[in-house]
Design an enzyme around this catalytic site. Structure first.
Site: not given
Ligand code: BGC
Length: 747
Positions: A306-308, A310
């Site tokens: 995942t991104d930060w 998210d």
């Protein structure tokens, strides 16, 4: 242990006993390992935390010098069995290579003693233009500038060096390259892309993946690449970071998917998910994209991170989940493997509950954990994590700086050169001024030592600013207006400029990325335009140097400046490369990887549809960018002739050879990018006026002529049709190189 690694260690006088902890598990071992793991251990493998969570200090404000907090490590490695760590306290500051190695060693040792499973930690970092979170590392031009070289071999070399220097810190995983297409010039991450064109970005994506990974990521000079951000992140309607994108599936597949397809075909091991939403569904909760498309259709076998934060943002920002537990359910069932939580362990607690409640089957965890264990095995982490620093003598070396210099020298793009005001003559008296002249932060941009790249206390010593580099070339003929002078103040002493016969004005965008880099307008500030008018009134030629993240509007002053040199964010060697171009030691050869807009609301790409050409007077001249995609001047003048094609009628499986002769009509050595475009004359989906299909950068000696030959597959004329399938339709196609055209028929 690979033969290569054994040989390297032998040459360094190290025995395998000194550095090897265990054997790499086979596929069967991994299955055995999986069967023996508890739910808690599996969830731990799927959890990624920031270094800030286990270092002394607080998550986004680590204490420097950075060191590990054993009590916090116990929570992470023993209690939660966390499998992955990233970055450096929210990108709060670069460390020395040796500090990194010590931290990485510490993490592996503590994990080994605290987590009895023996599964190594996977450490990941953002190394966007070189190992940018390590002091003294080689800093390359940003990806947009790399694309402007149109030299995919050089771009591959740049990524090889980056992999070498990242691995030199003990880190095996890089959150790069960005494969989002740069078609929205307002976007704060425009500089992180390889530009607007599908074909150019595809070739650069392949170079990046091959450079980072080579044939084998167990090689201690390679890293696992991470394709990001899947999918459609760069095309938000407003241009503001992480705001909604609205796109039909055909457009998504035609423009935004191909770079990822190319990188997957090149063997990329990991992928990061788009933080934003497409058509109302956040991608982190979109099983159509993360499972049906990525896994079932594209057959991607690697790790999806995942991104930060998210997963939590599905609740906090997107509001598609009522609480964090639902958010974890949505994201895991959509297809994430690893959650960059990254500042707490709530994801892990909630995922364990969901499995215990029977809502998420354990078999779903197995899918992700298997991928993660295979990645760790392929990276050789079960055998060896951190290698002796003697193995990396080229870290931050002159040899690496030379490659960064070459990349900058081939990227910098000359956009205007009225009356051949450039190159400068040795007897020119020069005045240099402007915010970008005084600090290398304006050369490097964001992702430089800190996340936003604005902290000047981190600059690499010995690297020349633009002003210093010009001064070093022009000796006593260059006067630099001190940075303390306010150029817009009425009190400014204009006599400082009167002694010069040419003015070099260097304007730079303050480094920024992601949400902090959002802007509302591509115009320069009123002060900057006013300054150009003020300097123009002196009646001396102005050479405007643009160190911008994105194309800022130059139309209002285009007639007030004699030359425009667009440097992008060209890295630590950018100042020297620019000075060499200004003084004619290097002949410029960069070409724009995007269409440079003339007006604030006229963002039309070069590969536009014919309707976009229709003007108010019904002529076909509406497309009127300030500078076209692929444009860039040289001090040489190249002419094209004798374009030839091998066939005029071809089948859909055919291959065509296209040849053209290119001549350098000058007394200087020069590099030219030969660009082959096509125009599908009639198609069931409205065709583009032109599309790039091949290019080659060549070097020609004074007055030299060369033949350039392209071999292209007819399949390159394919497009995504109404049924969302890639198809090549019969019909006429026009091929274009410069002013030359040839027509073929596909049957
Ligand atoms: C960015 C990613 C980056 C991640 C980790 C995010 O905010 O969108 O590109 O890899 O942070 O630093």
């Amino acid at each position: 242990m690979t033969r290569f690694l054994r040989y390297t260690l032998f040459c360094l006088g190290l025995t395998s006993m000194q550095v090897v902890s265990a054997q790499s598990p086979s596929d069967r071992d991994i299955e055995r390992m999986l069967r023996g793991m508890s739910v808690k251990e599996k969830v731990g493998q799927m959890t990624q935390i920031d270094l800030g969570v286990i270092g002394r200090g607080v998550p986004c404000a680590l204490q420097h010098p950075v060191s590990l907090d054993t009590a916090k490590c116990r929570i992470a490695f023993q209690q939660y069995r966390v499998g992955s760590v990233l970055n450096v306290g929210c990108g709060s500051g670069a460390l020395y290579r040796q500090e990194w190695a010590t931290i990485l060693q510490g993490i592996h040792q503590l994990n080994q003693s605290m987590n009895t499973s023996g599964i190594p930690i996977l450490y990941g970092i953002d190394a966007i233009h070189g190992a940018n979170y390590t002091k003294g590392a080689t800093l390359f031009p940003q990806p947009l500038a790399q694309a402007a070289t149109w030299n995919s071999g050089l771009v591959k070399q740049a990524h090889e060096v980056c992999a070498y220097e990242v691995r030199a810190t003990g880190i095996p995983w890089n959150f790069s390259p960005v494969l989002d297409l740069g078609r929205q010039p307002l976007w704060s991450r425009f500089f992180e892309t390889f530009g607007e064109d599908v074909y150019l970005a595809k070739t650069m994506s392949r170079s990046a993946i091959e450079g980072y990974q080579g044939n084998d990521i167990q090689n201690p000079f390679k890293v696992a690449a991470c394709m990001k951000h899947f999918l459609g992140y760069s095309n938000s309607v407003s241009g503001r970071d992480r705001t909604p994108a609205s796109m039909d599936e055909r457009t998504l597949r035609e423009y935004y998917l191909p770079t990822f397809e190319e990188a997957i075909a090149a063997g990329a091991h990991t992928i990061m998910i788009n933080s934003g939403e497409i058509n109302g569904t956040p991608v982190h909760a979109n099983a159509d994209i993360l499972t049906d498309l990525l896994r079932n259709e594209l057959q991607f076998k690697g790790v999806a991170v995942t991104d930060w934060e998210d997963v939590y943002k599905l609740v906090d920002l997107h509001r598609v989940a009522a609480n964090r537990k639902e958010a974890v359910y949505m994201a895991v069932m959509a297809g994430i493997d690893l959650c960059m939580t990254p500042n707490d362990f709530e994801f892990a607690d909630l995922l364990i509950e969901l499995v215990e409640e029977g809502r998420i089957p354990e078999a779903r965890l197995d899918l992700s954990v298997r991928r993660l264990l295979i990645l760790k095995r392929n990276l050789g982490l079960f055998e060896q994590t951190v290698f002796p620093s003697e193995m990396y003598p080229l870290f931050g070396s002159k040899q690496h700086a030379d490659i960064a210099y070459q990349t900058a020298a081939e990227a910098i793009t000359l956009l205007k050169n009225e009356n051949n005001v450039l190159p400068l003559q040795t007897n020119d008296n020069i005045v240099v001024c402007g915010n970008a002249a005084y600090s290398t932060i304006y050369l490097n941009g964001a992702w430089t030592h800190t996340w936003q790249g604005t902290d000047a206390s981190y600059v690499n010593p010995g690297k020349l600013t633009i002003a210093e580099a010009i001064q070093a070339q022009g000796n006593n003929k260059v006067f630099v207006i001190p940075s303390s002078q306010n150029l817009n103040s009425d009190a400014l002493d204009m006599s400082l400029f009167r002694q010069a016969n040419k003015i070099i004005l260097c304007l730079g965008e303050t480094p920024s990325t992601e949400v902090p880099g959002n802007i509302n307008d591509l115009h320069l500030s009123n002060n900057e335009y006013a300054l150009i008018h003020r300097l123009h009134a002196l009646g001396k030629p102005i050479i405007l140097v643009c160190a911008f993240n994105r194309p800022r509007l130059l139309e209002p002053i285009i007639n007030k400046v004699s030359a425009i040199v667009y440097t992008y964010w060209s890295g630590d060697e950018g100042g020297c490369a620019l000075a060499d171009i200004l003084y004619g030691k290097v002949n410029p050869s960069g070409k724009l990887p995007f269409t440079y807009p003339r007006y604030a609301n006229a963002f039309v790409h070069y590969d536009r549809k014919r309707t976009e050409d229709l003007d108010t007077d019904f002529s076909m001249k509406a497309y009127n960018p300030l500078f076209d995609f692929g444009y860039g001047l040289s001090y040489s003048n190249f002419t094209y002739s004798n374009m030839q094609i091998s066939d005029t009628v071809l089948g859909t499986n055919g291959t065509i050879e296209v040849r053209v002769r290119v001549k350098n009509n000058s007394q200087r050595v020069g590099k030219e990018v030969v660009q082959l475009y096509y125009n599908d004359l009639v198609a069931s989906i409205t065709p583009s006026v032109k599309k790039l299909m091949a290019y080659e950068k060549i070097e020609l000696k004074p007055m030299e002529e060369k033949e350039v030959r392209f071999e292209c597959k007819v399949a390159q004329f394919s497009f995504i049709n109404k049924e969302l399938e890639r198809t090549t339709e019969p019909g006429f196609i026009e091929l274009m190189i410069h002013e030359n055209k040839q027509r073929i028929y596909v049957q």
